[in-house]
Enzyme design. Structure first.
Site, PDB file in Angstrom:
ATOM      1  N   HIS A   1       0.829  -1.205   0.000  1.00  0.00           N
ATOM      2  CA  HIS A   1       0.000   0.000   0.000  1.00  0.00           C
ATOM      3  C   HIS A   1       0.863   1.255   0.000  1.00  0.00           C
ATOM      4  CE1 HIS A   1      -3.234   2.750   1.387  1.00  0.00           C
ATOM      5  NE2 HIS A   1      -2.270   3.273   2.115  1.00  0.00           N
ATOM      6  N   GLU A   2       1.852   1.309   0.879  1.00  0.00           N
ATOM      7  CA  GLU A   2       2.691   2.502   0.983  1.00  0.00           C
ATOM      8  C   GLU A   2       3.555   2.693  -0.266  1.00  0.00           C
ATOM      9  OE1 GLU A   2       2.252   4.679   3.203  1.00  0.00           O
ATOM     10  OE2 GLU A   2       0.914   3.490   4.462  1.00  0.00           O
TER      11      GLU A   2
ATOM     12  N   HIS B   1       1.566   4.309  -3.017  1.00  0.00           N
ATOM     13  CA  HIS B   1       1.476   5.774  -2.919  1.00  0.00           C
ATOM     14  C   HIS B   1       2.626   6.424  -3.678  1.00  0.00           C
ATOM     15  CE1 HIS B   1      -1.907   6.567  -0.360  1.00  0.00           C
ATOM     16  NE2 HIS B   1      -1.453   5.881   0.672  1.00  0.00           N
TER      17      HIS B   1
END
Length: 293
Positions: free
Chosen positions: A159-160, A163
């Site tokens: 997820h990170e 980004h």
């Protein structure tokens, strides 16, 4: 209201709109992995530089862990996910083989191709991890008990990292600059009002921008990073169904302290879990392809 006063109101706002339009049409735009065209405020080189500076500052302030089973777990998961984004930095060349052809079925994405990934595990109670623009990742030890497994950690880190590959930070900066330009135009148009009147009007407009534009914008980014990060973990060989289990643990750990979704830059845990469940069929296809390689 006489025509002179009306002109005084309209002209600053008109100028602000012209400036925003110029910013919009002159900004770099690209189509991200989610298929959405985004406008960004920074070049990839600027993102790399700012991300590296922030990463170095974090490491100066925090206690980094450079050995042990937790460190190896974090480094191993990061390396596999980096491959799933399309590249690895030089320091990981011995960790991950990149001999597989990009044309091979189920090949990795290209979004991270120019990234020089790096990861650090730091000691801290925060249940947190983040990836800075350009691919510098920081994982706090406080999140490991919630992650529990490699797949749980891959949920967070995927997820990170999404980004970063989606360039959300640069896109947010573009949106904030445009919003600030419009706010400045409005402020100039209120120059004949008292300070108290100006503050009331600007406060109302600022709240509207925050809850009506910037926060939903942040929630959209979170959902987009969930979707792309889920594909990263599946391509990396981690069971995407574990993402739902992880967020259920996060919901339990957060308790009832989270603000209502409309007052937050993040979707609620319940919303996030339902969105991930809807994405699982596609993610499982990627996971099955990865298992055959």
């Amino acid at each position: 209201m006489n025509s002179r006063r009306l002109l005084f109101r309209v002209v600053p706002i008109g100028i602000a709109i012209v400036v925003v339009l110029f910013q919009f049409f002159s900004a770099e735009k690209f189509t991200n992995e989610a298929g959405r065209t985004a406008h960004v405020a920074l070049s990839p080189a600027q993102e790399q530089q700012l991300g590296l500076q922030s990463y170095q500052q974090v490491l100066q302030q925090e206690q980094a862990i450079t050995s042990g089973p937790e460190f190896e777990m974090v480094r191993g998961v990061a390396a596999r996910l980096a491959r799933a984004t399309g590249t690895v930095g030089k320091e990981w060349e011995q960790t991950v083989s990149l001999e597989r052809s990009p044309q091979e079925p189920g090949a990795v994405a290209k979004a991270g191709r120019e990234f020089d990934w790096a990861v650090s595990l730091v000691r801290g109670a925060q249940v947190n991890a983040f990836c800075l623009p350009g691919g510098k990742i920081v994982v706090y030890t406080g999140i490991l008990p919630v992650a529990k497994t490699d797949a749980g950690l891959a949920t967070v880190m995927g997820h990170e990292m999404a980004h970063a590959t989606l360039r959300h930070g640069s896109e947010r900066l573009f949106k904030q600059k445009a919003t600030q330009t419009l706010m400045t135009g409005v402020q100039f148009s209120l120059g004949d009002m008292s300070y108290e009147q100006q503050r009331a009007v600007m406060g109302a407009i600022g709240a509207g921008a925050q809850y009506g534009i910037l926060m939903p914008f942040g929630r959209d980014h979170e959902s987009e990073a969930d979707a792309v990060g889920l594909m990263y973990m599946a391509r990396a060989g981690y069971d995407p169904r574990e993402s739902v289990t992880f967020w259920e643990r996060m919901a339990a750990a957060s308790g009832r302290g989270a603000p209502p979704e409309f007052m937050s830059t993040h979707p609620s845990h319940g919303t996030r879990i339902e969105q991930l469940k809807a994405l699982l069929p596609k993610a499982l296809e990627e996971y099955q392809k990865a298992a055959k390689r």
